[in-house]
Design a protein around this motif. Sequence first.
Motif, PDB file in Angstrom:
ATOM      1  N   LEU A 199       0.828  -1.204   0.000  1.00  0.00           N
ATOM      2  CA  LEU A 199       0.000   0.000   0.000  1.00  0.00           C
ATOM      3  C   LEU A 199       0.863   1.254   0.000  1.00  0.00           C
ATOM      4  O   LEU A 199       0.603   2.210  -0.743  1.00  0.00           O
ATOM      5  N   ILE A 200       1.895   1.265   0.827  1.00  0.00           N
ATOM      6  CA  ILE A 200       2.782   2.429   0.885  1.00  0.00           C
ATOM      7  C   ILE A 200       3.498   2.612  -0.440  1.00  0.00           C
ATOM      8  O   ILE A 200       3.649   3.737  -0.943  1.00  0.00           O
ATOM      9  N   THR A 201       3.944   1.503  -1.045  1.00  0.00           N
ATOM     10  CA  THR A 201       4.597   1.582  -2.352  1.00  0.00           C
ATOM     11  C   THR A 201       3.651   2.150  -3.404  1.00  0.00           C
ATOM     12  O   THR A 201       4.040   2.975  -4.234  1.00  0.00           O
ATOM     13  N   PHE A 202       2.397   1.717  -3.375  1.00  0.00           N
ATOM     14  CA  PHE A 202       1.419   2.169  -4.361  1.00  0.00           C
ATOM     15  C   PHE A 202       1.299   3.690  -4.362  1.00  0.00           C
ATOM     16  O   PHE A 202       1.135   4.316  -5.418  1.00  0.00           O
ATOM     17  N   PHE A 203       1.388   4.311  -3.173  1.00  0.00           N
ATOM     18  CA  PHE A 203       1.201   5.764  -3.082  1.00  0.00           C
ATOM     19  C   PHE A 203       2.505   6.555  -3.108  1.00  0.00           C
ATOM     20  O   PHE A 203       2.485   7.735  -3.452  1.00  0.00           O
ATOM     21  N   THR A 204       3.626   5.964  -2.754  1.00  0.00           N
ATOM     22  CA  THR A 204       4.842   6.760  -2.566  1.00  0.00           C
ATOM     23  C   THR A 204       5.992   6.418  -3.513  1.00  0.00           C
ATOM     24  O   THR A 204       6.928   7.207  -3.624  1.00  0.00           O
ATOM     25  N   ASN A 205       5.951   5.276  -4.189  1.00  0.00           N
ATOM     26  CA  ASN A 205       7.021   4.911  -5.115  1.00  0.00           C
ATOM     27  C   ASN A 205       6.738   5.572  -6.462  1.00  0.00           C
ATOM     28  O   ASN A 205       5.832   5.175  -7.187  1.00  0.00           O
ATOM     29  N   GLN A 236      -7.571   5.936 -11.286  1.00  0.00           N
ATOM     30  CA  GLN A 236      -8.849   5.222 -11.238  1.00  0.00           C
ATOM     31  C   GLN A 236      -8.811   4.054 -10.255  1.00  0.00           C
ATOM     32  O   GLN A 236      -9.818   3.700  -9.636  1.00  0.00           O
ATOM     33  N   VAL A 237      -7.641   3.448 -10.114  1.00  0.00           N
ATOM     34  CA  VAL A 237      -7.509   2.249  -9.276  1.00  0.00           C
ATOM     35  C   VAL A 237      -7.307   2.604  -7.804  1.00  0.00           C
ATOM     36  O   VAL A 237      -7.686   1.831  -6.920  1.00  0.00           O
ATOM     37  N   ALA A 238      -6.738   3.768  -7.515  1.00  0.00           N
ATOM     38  CA  ALA A 238      -6.388   4.136  -6.143  1.00  0.00           C
ATOM     39  C   ALA A 238      -7.554   3.992  -5.166  1.00  0.00           C
ATOM     40  O   ALA A 238      -7.382   3.424  -4.076  1.00  0.00           O
ATOM     41  N   PRO A 239      -8.775   4.474  -5.470  1.00  0.00           N
ATOM     42  CA  PRO A 239      -9.881   4.280  -4.518  1.00  0.00           C
ATOM     43  C   PRO A 239     -10.184   2.815  -4.246  1.00  0.00           C
ATOM     44  O   PRO A 239     -10.517   2.443  -3.107  1.00  0.00           O
ATOM     45  N   GLY A 266     -14.132  -2.338  -0.022  1.00  0.00           N
ATOM     46  CA  GLY A 266     -14.288  -3.090  -1.259  1.00  0.00           C
ATOM     47  C   GLY A 266     -13.975  -4.553  -1.063  1.00  0.00           C
ATOM     48  O   GLY A 266     -13.154  -4.926  -0.224  1.00  0.00           O
ATOM     49  N   ALA A 267     -14.645  -5.381  -1.832  1.00  0.00           N
ATOM     50  CA  ALA A 267     -14.412  -6.820  -1.758  1.00  0.00           C
ATOM     51  C   ALA A 267     -13.248  -7.197  -2.660  1.00  0.00           C
ATOM     52  O   ALA A 267     -13.102  -6.650  -3.755  1.00  0.00           O
ATOM     53  N   PRO A 268     -12.398  -8.129  -2.214  1.00  0.00           N
ATOM     54  CA  PRO A 268     -11.301  -8.572  -3.076  1.00  0.00           C
ATOM     55  C   PRO A 268     -11.845  -9.294  -4.305  1.00  0.00           C
ATOM     56  O   PRO A 268     -12.843 -10.006  -4.239  1.00  0.00           O
ATOM     57  N   ALA A 269     -11.189  -9.081  -5.433  1.00  0.00           N
ATOM     58  CA  ALA A 269     -11.646  -9.711  -6.674  1.00  0.00           C
ATOM     59  C   ALA A 269     -10.461  -9.866  -7.615  1.00  0.00           C
ATOM     60  O   ALA A 269      -9.424  -9.219  -7.458  1.00  0.00           O
ATOM     61  N   GLN A 270     -10.615 -10.781  -8.565  1.00  0.00           N
ATOM     62  CA  GLN A 270      -9.584 -10.937  -9.581  1.00  0.00           C
ATOM     63  C   GLN A 270      -9.590  -9.697 -10.459  1.00  0.00           C
ATOM     64  O   GLN A 270     -10.645  -9.242 -10.906  1.00  0.00           O
ATOM     65  N   THR A 271      -8.424  -9.121 -10.697  1.00  0.00           N
ATOM     66  CA  THR A 271      -8.337  -7.859 -11.413  1.00  0.00           C
ATOM     67  C   THR A 271      -7.314  -7.951 -12.539  1.00  0.00           C
ATOM     68  O   THR A 271      -6.573  -8.927 -12.664  1.00  0.00           O
ATOM     69  N   VAL A 272      -7.310  -6.903 -13.359  1.00  0.00           N
ATOM     70  CA  VAL A 272      -6.331  -6.772 -14.431  1.00  0.00           C
ATOM     71  C   VAL A 272      -5.412  -5.606 -14.093  1.00  0.00           C
ATOM     72  O   VAL A 272      -5.879  -4.522 -13.731  1.00  0.00           O
ATOM     73  N   LYS A 273      -4.114  -5.846 -14.183  1.00  0.00           N
ATOM     74  CA  LYS A 273      -3.145  -4.794 -13.882  1.00  0.00           C
ATOM     75  C   LYS A 273      -2.491  -4.365 -15.195  1.00  0.00           C
ATOM     76  O   LYS A 273      -1.955  -5.200 -15.936  1.00  0.00           O
ATOM     77  N   ALA A 274      -2.568  -3.073 -15.487  1.00  0.00           N
ATOM     78  CA  ALA A 274      -1.995  -2.519 -16.704  1.00  0.00           C
ATOM     79  C   ALA A 274      -0.776  -1.677 -16.353  1.00  0.00           C
ATOM     80  O   ALA A 274      -0.841  -0.795 -15.493  1.00  0.00           O
ATOM     81  N   VAL A 275       0.341  -1.968 -17.013  1.00  0.00           N
ATOM     82  CA  VAL A 275       1.605  -1.285 -16.729  1.00  0.00           C
ATOM     83  C   VAL A 275       2.187  -0.750 -18.037  1.00  0.00           C
ATOM     84  O   VAL A 275       2.175  -1.438 -19.064  1.00  0.00           O
ATOM     85  N   ARG A 276       2.687   0.488 -17.986  1.00  0.00           N
ATOM     86  CA  ARG A 276       3.393   1.057 -19.131  1.00  0.00           C
ATOM     87  C   ARG A 276       4.889   1.066 -18.795  1.00  0.00           C
ATOM     88  O   ARG A 276       5.394   1.986 -18.160  1.00  0.00           O
ATOM     89  N   HIS A 277       5.585   0.017 -19.241  1.00  0.00           N
ATOM     90  CA  HIS A 277       6.995  -0.129 -18.905  1.00  0.00           C
ATOM     91  C   HIS A 277       7.840   0.714 -19.848  1.00  0.00           C
ATOM     92  O   HIS A 277       7.565   0.789 -21.057  1.00  0.00           O
ATOM     93  N   PRO A 278       8.885   1.390 -19.327  1.00  0.00           N
ATOM     94  CA  PRO A 278       9.680   2.283 -20.180  1.00  0.00           C
ATOM     95  C   PRO A 278      10.390   1.559 -21.320  1.00  0.00           C
ATOM     96  O   PRO A 278      10.724   2.187 -22.337  1.00  0.00           O
ATOM     97  N   GLU A 279      10.630   0.261 -21.202  1.00  0.00           N
ATOM     98  CA  GLU A 279      11.330  -0.481 -22.252  1.00  0.00           C
ATOM     99  C   GLU A 279      10.416  -1.467 -22.981  1.00  0.00           C
ATOM    100  O   GLU A 279      10.485  -1.615 -24.198  1.00  0.00           O
ATOM    101  N   ALA A 280       9.545  -2.137 -22.242  1.00  0.00           N
ATOM    102  CA  ALA A 280       8.706  -3.183 -22.832  1.00  0.00           C
ATOM    103  C   ALA A 280       7.366  -2.674 -23.336  1.00  0.00           C
ATOM    104  O   ALA A 280       6.637  -3.417 -24.002  1.00  0.00           O
TER     105      ALA A 280
END
Length: 253
Positions: free
Chosen positions: A151-157, A169-172, A213-227
């Motif tokens: 959680l800390i990484t999500f907000f501070t990294n 959109q995902v933060a809440p 919120g209830a835990p659920a299977q989700t999709v994680k989208a990442v924009r990697h600087p190289e990939a």
Amino acid sequence: MTSGSRREELRDFLRTRRARLVPEDVGMAAGGNRRTPGLRREEVAVLAGVGVSWYTWLEQGRDINVSAEVLDAIARVLRLTEPERAHLYVLAGLNPPAAAAREGTVTPELRRLLDAWAPPAILRDRYWHLLAVNDAARTVFGFGDDDRNCLITFFTNARYRDMHVHWAQVAPEVVAAFRADVVPGDPEFERVAGELRAMSPEFATLWDRHDVGAPAQTVKAVRHPEAGELFYDLTTLAVVDHAGWFLELYNPR
């Protein structure tokens, strides 16, 4: 299970747990010849601090009111294990207590599993503390040596945030999922939330909304600087032999 069958199971369960003990097991002097093995109902009642008639009714499977405190006292007298104690709660019609978190280092088996999972994978505890991270998670998500809590990484990294395509959109949803895991009065949950409130005004605002919120299977989208853009299905699995440990596996779409 119907209430009637549940009370029948409770009757048989208490009788068999009582029968496996002898007075010496509970610090009582050995008596004379006993017609039946194990402790007597009267002895269990006295040691648990409940009335003999009440305990007899409980063991007979009668429809009576019970409390968690009384069940815990009976569990101590009967030397119940944690799984047996939880089973006693269920048979008595109460929600079982949360399993105690086990302290300890990550086992070699779990570490090998993380390393064998080629895509990103992390192991965390109930407080979202990072217990182990594989190399793919470091490379793809930007986890560093200073990251100790999801959680800390999500907000501070900053690197993590910049790569997350839908961070705002995902933060809440992330904060609501963490609140769903919170056990009221648990000082470690309070410490994590308090520390992050001081570090992130964004988190403080979302936390004060008290969304759950209830835990659920989700999709994680990442924009990697190289990939480039990467999409993963996230599945969270409980580690059954370590209460409060969870394995997060990211499978490429």
